[in-house]
Scaffold this motif. Structure first.
Motif, mmCIF file in Angstrom:
data_model
loop_
_atom_site.group_PDB
_atom_site.id
_atom_site.type_symbol
_atom_site.label_atom_id
_atom_site.label_comp_id
_atom_site.label_asym_id
_atom_site.label_seq_id
_atom_site.Cartn_x
_atom_site.Cartn_y
_atom_site.Cartn_z
ATOM 1 N N GLU A 217 1.916 -0.816 -8.949
ATOM 2 C CA GLU A 217 0.946 0.065 -8.240
ATOM 3 C C GLU A 217 -0.071 -0.471 -7.754
ATOM 4 N N GLU A 218 -0.641 -1.526 -8.626
ATOM 5 C CA GLU A 218 -1.942 -2.371 -8.055
ATOM 6 C C GLU A 218 -1.298 -3.222 -7.224
ATOM 7 N N ARG A 219 -0.183 -3.752 -6.986
ATOM 8 C CA ARG A 219 0.298 -4.791 -6.229
ATOM 9 C C ARG A 219 0.510 -4.005 -4.779
ATOM 10 N N VAL A 220 1.121 -2.715 -5.060
ATOM 11 C CA VAL A 220 1.472 -2.158 -3.510
ATOM 12 C C VAL A 220 -0.035 -1.747 -2.966
ATOM 13 N N ALA A 221 -0.633 -1.282 -3.746
ATOM 14 C CA ALA A 221 -2.004 -0.872 -3.202
ATOM 15 C C ALA A 221 -2.867 -2.041 -2.379
ATOM 16 N N GLU A 222 -2.802 -3.060 -3.012
ATOM 17 C CA GLU A 222 -3.356 -4.218 -2.449
ATOM 18 C C GLU A 222 -2.600 -4.586 -1.116
ATOM 19 N N ALA A 223 -1.436 -4.580 -1.098
ATOM 20 C CA ALA A 223 -0.641 -5.056 0.240
ATOM 21 C C ALA A 223 -0.964 -3.943 1.183
ATOM 22 N N ARG A 224 -1.148 -2.688 0.899
ATOM 23 C CA ARG A 224 -1.388 -1.692 1.776
ATOM 24 C C ARG A 224 -2.756 -1.694 2.411
ATOM 25 N N LYS A 225 -3.936 -2.441 1.510
ATOM 26 C CA LYS A 225 -5.159 -2.401 2.051
ATOM 27 C C LYS A 225 -5.364 -3.419 2.885
ATOM 28 N N LEU A 226 -4.485 -4.484 2.842
ATOM 29 C CA LEU A 226 -4.513 -5.639 3.900
ATOM 30 C C LEU A 226 -3.731 -5.454 5.184
ATOM 31 N N GLY A 227 -3.001 -4.064 5.389
ATOM 32 C CA GLY A 227 -2.405 -3.934 6.406
ATOM 33 C C GLY A 227 -0.857 -4.351 6.459
ATOM 34 N N PHE A 228 -0.208 -4.427 5.324
ATOM 35 C CA PHE A 228 1.166 -4.660 5.310
ATOM 36 C C PHE A 228 2.004 -3.282 5.596
ATOM 37 N N LYS A 229 2.863 -3.474 6.307
ATOM 38 C CA LYS A 229 3.672 -2.092 6.506
ATOM 39 C C LYS A 229 4.971 -2.073 5.620
ATOM 40 N N ARG A 230 5.464 -3.112 5.085
ATOM 41 C CA ARG A 230 6.698 -2.939 4.180
ATOM 42 C C ARG A 230 6.425 -3.989 2.981
ATOM 43 N N ILE A 231 7.026 -3.609 1.925
ATOM 44 C CA ILE A 231 6.898 -4.353 0.436
ATOM 45 C C ILE A 231 8.308 -4.139 -0.210
ATOM 46 N N PHE A 232 8.903 -5.353 -0.334
ATOM 47 C CA PHE A 232 9.975 -5.241 -1.139
ATOM 48 C C PHE A 232 9.914 -5.477 -2.661
ATOM 49 N N VAL A 233 10.334 -4.409 -3.458
ATOM 50 C CA VAL A 233 10.109 -4.354 -5.062
ATOM 51 C C VAL A 233 11.177 -4.159 -5.767
ATOM 52 N N PRO A 234 11.277 -4.585 -7.043
ATOM 53 C CA PRO A 234 12.710 -4.165 -7.867
ATOM 54 C C PRO A 234 12.904 -2.745 -7.859
ATOM 55 N N LYS A 235 14.085 -2.442 -7.641
ATOM 56 C CA LYS A 235 14.503 -1.022 -7.500
ATOM 57 C C LYS A 235 13.937 -0.085 -8.822
ATOM 58 N N ASN A 236 14.196 -0.782 -10.089
ATOM 59 C CA ASN A 236 13.809 -0.075 -11.346
ATOM 60 C C ASN A 236 12.243 0.218 -11.338
ATOM 61 N N ASN A 237 11.478 -0.440 -10.320
ATOM 62 C CA ASN A 237 9.926 -0.217 -10.355
ATOM 63 C C ASN A 237 9.635 1.202 -9.633
ATOM 64 N N ILE B 81 2.636 2.489 3.677
ATOM 65 C CA ILE B 81 3.330 1.395 3.503
ATOM 66 C C ILE B 81 4.656 1.701 2.906
ATOM 67 N N GLN B 82 5.756 1.049 3.563
ATOM 68 C CA GLN B 82 7.162 1.481 3.176
ATOM 69 C C GLN B 82 7.486 0.548 2.064
ATOM 70 N N VAL B 83 7.928 1.278 0.978
ATOM 71 C CA VAL B 83 8.233 0.501 -0.365
ATOM 72 C C VAL B 83 9.748 0.579 -0.481
ATOM 73 N N ILE B 84 10.100 -0.528 -0.369
ATOM 74 C CA ILE B 84 11.739 -0.618 -0.566
ATOM 75 C C ILE B 84 12.304 -1.355 -1.566
ATOM 76 N N GLY B 85 13.037 -0.666 -2.460
ATOM 77 C CA GLY B 85 13.197 -1.086 -3.669
ATOM 78 C C GLY B 85 14.974 -1.557 -3.455
ATOM 79 N N VAL B 86 15.029 -2.930 -4.102
ATOM 80 C CA VAL B 86 16.133 -3.713 -4.066
ATOM 81 C C VAL B 86 16.604 -4.163 -5.490
ATOM 82 N N ALA B 87 17.926 -4.077 -5.573
ATOM 83 C CA ALA B 87 18.477 -4.383 -6.770
ATOM 84 C C ALA B 87 19.319 -5.774 -6.997
#
Length: 456
Positions: free
Chosen positions: A409-429, A439-445
Motif C-alpha cells: 500500500e505504501e509503495r503504491v501511494a508513493e508512486a501515485r504521489k509522484l504522478g505515475f499512472k500504472r504500477i505492476f505488482v504481484p497478483k497475490n498482493n 493510479i492503475q494497479v496491475i496484478g501480474v502472476a
C-alpha cells in the motif's frame, strides 16, 4: 603489581592469540593480527559510578519505574527518521564514513541545534584545534552559549571535564584519536579503541549523557578498529556519498531504538548540509522519457518508500564469455534474473554483455526490485522502452512467477504521489485492500505476463 602480558589481536574481528599468526582463525583475514600489551585485570576493571558518586546496584524489576523518556528532536527530520524518531537520551551513536564526506559538518550543525533546545554540548576534537572548528562553525552559522569546544585526546582529562561540566551531549571526533592512559599500546590500536569506547559507554549509561562518536573507515568501507566497537554502541550510522557529487546518504545499519536500513538524504552546499525532503524526485529528475533499458522501482528503505530508476545496457559480447556488471545492485541477483529471463521468457542473453546500475547512488538489495531489473534488461534487449509513467514492484522466482512483497500500500501511494499512472505488482498482493484512485494497479502472476503488458 601483575606483569602485563603480550597478545596478538585481530584488527578486523578482535580475536586474540598468544602467538603471532599470519591468518586470523576466526575471520580468515590475512595479516590483521597486531601486537598488544594487555593490562592486569585490576587496572582494567571499572564499575558504573555516576558523576554524583552513586554506584549501580541490583534492583527488582517491579521496583523500577519506567518513565517514557521523550526523544530529543533535532531540526533535521531526516536525521530524526534515521535515528528512529529522535535522539534517545543516554545512547551511544557511532557515525562512520569516508574522509571529507561531511561527518564533522553534520555533527557541528546538530550540536548547534541541540544547544538551541536548551542542552549543554561538549564537542571533543582530537583532530582539529579550537580555532579551526570555530572557522567552520562561522561558515555554517553555528553558535550557542552552552556549546563548548574542547580539543583533547586524553580520556582522563575528558572524563574529568565531563564530571565538572555535566553536559547533556558529548561529541567525540574521532574515537581513533582518543587515548586511554592505562593502556600502553599506540593511539588508534585495537586495545585503545576498545577501552576508550568502554569508558564512553560507562559515562553515557551511568549519567544519561548522549554521546556521538565519529569513526574512521577502512578501504573496504567498514569502520576501522575491532568489530566489538559496533556491538558496544546503540546505533551505527554510515555516511555515504560520492565526493564528486553533492548528495549524501545517512544510513542506519544498527539501531536498538528503531528500525534498521533507514536512510536520510542530504545535499552538501557551501552553508553546510541541507535535507532533501523528496528523494524520489531527486532520483528521477534526470531520467530520459524515451530511453530504453530503464525501469522504475518503488523500493522500501526502512520505513520510507523511494522511487529509483534502474538502468540496463544489454549489448552483444565481443569476448568468449558474456560480462555481467552491476553498480549498487547485487551482481549474483542480476545473473540469476538473466537466467530466468532466458529460460522462462525465451530471451537469448547468453551471448549478451549486461551492465546495470541504480541511478542516484542508492544501494538496492531487497527482493522487490527483481521485476524492475528484469524489465530494464528486457527493455534494453528488445530496444523498446517502458512507459515513463510505469513503475514495477515484485520478486521474481526461479520458475518465472511473481511473488508477493511487503508494504504494497505504501509503495503504491508513493508512486501515485509522484504522478505515475500504472504500477505492476504481484497478483497475490491485490488481496485484502482497495487500490487508491488515480493510479492503475496491475496484478501480474508471471514474468512473461509482465513483459507482454509492459513492452508489447
Amino acid at each position: 603489581m601483575a606483569k602485563a602480558k603480550t597478545v596478538y589481536v585481530c584488527s578486523n574481528c578482535g580475536y586474540s592469540s598468544p602467538r603471532f599468526l599470519g591468518r586470523c582463525p576466526n575471520c580468515g583475514e590475512w595479516n590483521t593480527l597486531v601486537e598488544e600489551k594487555v593490562q592486569p585485570e585490576s587496572a582494567q576493571s571499572r564499575s558504573r559510578i555516576t558523576i554524583d558518586g552513586n554506584k549501580t546496584k541490583p534492583t527488582r524489576i517491579s521496583d523500577i519505574h519506567s518513565e517514557d523518556t521523550p526523544r530529543v528532536q533535532t531540526k533535521m527530520p531526516e536525521l530524526n527518521r534515521v535515528l528512529g524518531g529522535g535522539i534517545v537520551p543516554g545512547s551511544l551513536i557511532l557515525i562512520g564514513g569516508d574522509p571529507g564526506i561531511g561527518k564533522s559538518t553534520l555533527l557541528l550543525q546538530v550540536s548547534g541545534q541541540l544547544n538551541q533546545t536548551g542542552g549543554t554540548v561538549l564537542y571533543v576534537s582530537g583532530e582539529e584545534s579550537a580555532n579551526q572548528i570555530k572557522m567552520r562553525a562561522e561558515r555554517l552559522d553555528v553558535t550557542g552559549d552552552q556549546f563548548y569546544i574542547y580539543p583533547e585526546t586524553d580520556m582522563a582529562s575528558i572524563r574529568a571535564t565531563i564530571e565538572t561540566m555535566k553536559p547533556d551531549y558529548v561529541i567525540i571526533d574521532s574515537v581513533q584519536t582518543m587515548m586511554e592512559p592505562d593502556v600502553t599500546s599506540a593511539i588508534g590500536s585495537v586495545a585503545q579503541i576498545r577501552e576508550v569506547t568502554a569508558e564512553l559507554m560507562q559515562i553515557g549509561k551511568s549519567n544519561n549523557i548522549t554521546i556521538f562518536i565519529v569513526g574512521h573507515v577502512t578501504k573496504g568501507g567498514a569502520i576501522a578498529g575491532p568489530k566489538i566497537l559496533e556491538h558496544m554502541v546503540d546505533t551505527v550510522l554510515y555516511f555515504e556519498g560520492d565526493l564528486h557529487h553533492a548528495y549524501r546518504i545517512l544510513r542506519s545499519v544498527k539501531n536498538r531504538f528503531g528500525s534498521t536500513n533507514e536512510l536520510g538524504i542530504f545535499e552538501m552546499q557551501n552553508g553546510g548540509l541541507y535535507e532533501v525532503s523528496n528523494p524520489s524526485e531527486m532520483f528521477l529528475e534526470e531520467r530520459l522519457k524515451d530511453a530504453t533499458g530503464s525501469a522504475i522501482v518503488v523500493s522500501m528503505e526502512g520505513t520510507r518508500p523511494i522511487l529509483v530508476e534502474i538502468q540496463a545496457l544489454v549489448t552483444p559480447t565481443v569476448f568468449g564469455n558474456a560480462q555481467r556488471t552491476a553498480s549498487d545492485l547485487n551482481r549474483n541477483r542480476v545473473s540469476l534474473l538473466m537466467a530466468v529471463l532466458e529460460k522462462r521468457a525465451n530471451l537469448m542473453l547468453q551471448n549478451q554483455d549486461a551492465y546495470l546500475k541504480a541511478a542516484g547512488g542508492v544501494k538496492l538489495d531487497e527482493p522487490a526490485i527483481d521485476l524492475a531489473i528484469s524489465m530494464s534488461i528486457a527493455s534494453s534487449y528488445r530496444d523498446k522502452g517502458t512507459r515513463p509513467t510505469d513503475a514495477f514492484v515484485g520478486e521474481v522466482g526461479l520458475t518465472g512467477e511473481i511473488r508477493r512483497v511487503n508494504r504494497i500500500e505504501e509503495r503504491v501511494a508513493e508512486a501515485r504521489k509522484l504522478g505515475f499512472k500504472r504500477i505492476f505488482v504481484p497478483k497475490n498482493n491485490l488481496q485484502g485492500w482497495t487500490p487508491p484512485k488515480g493510479i492503475q494497479v496491475i496484478g501480474v502472476a508471471t514474468l512473461v505476463e509482465s513483459l507482454k503488458l509492459a513492452l508489447d
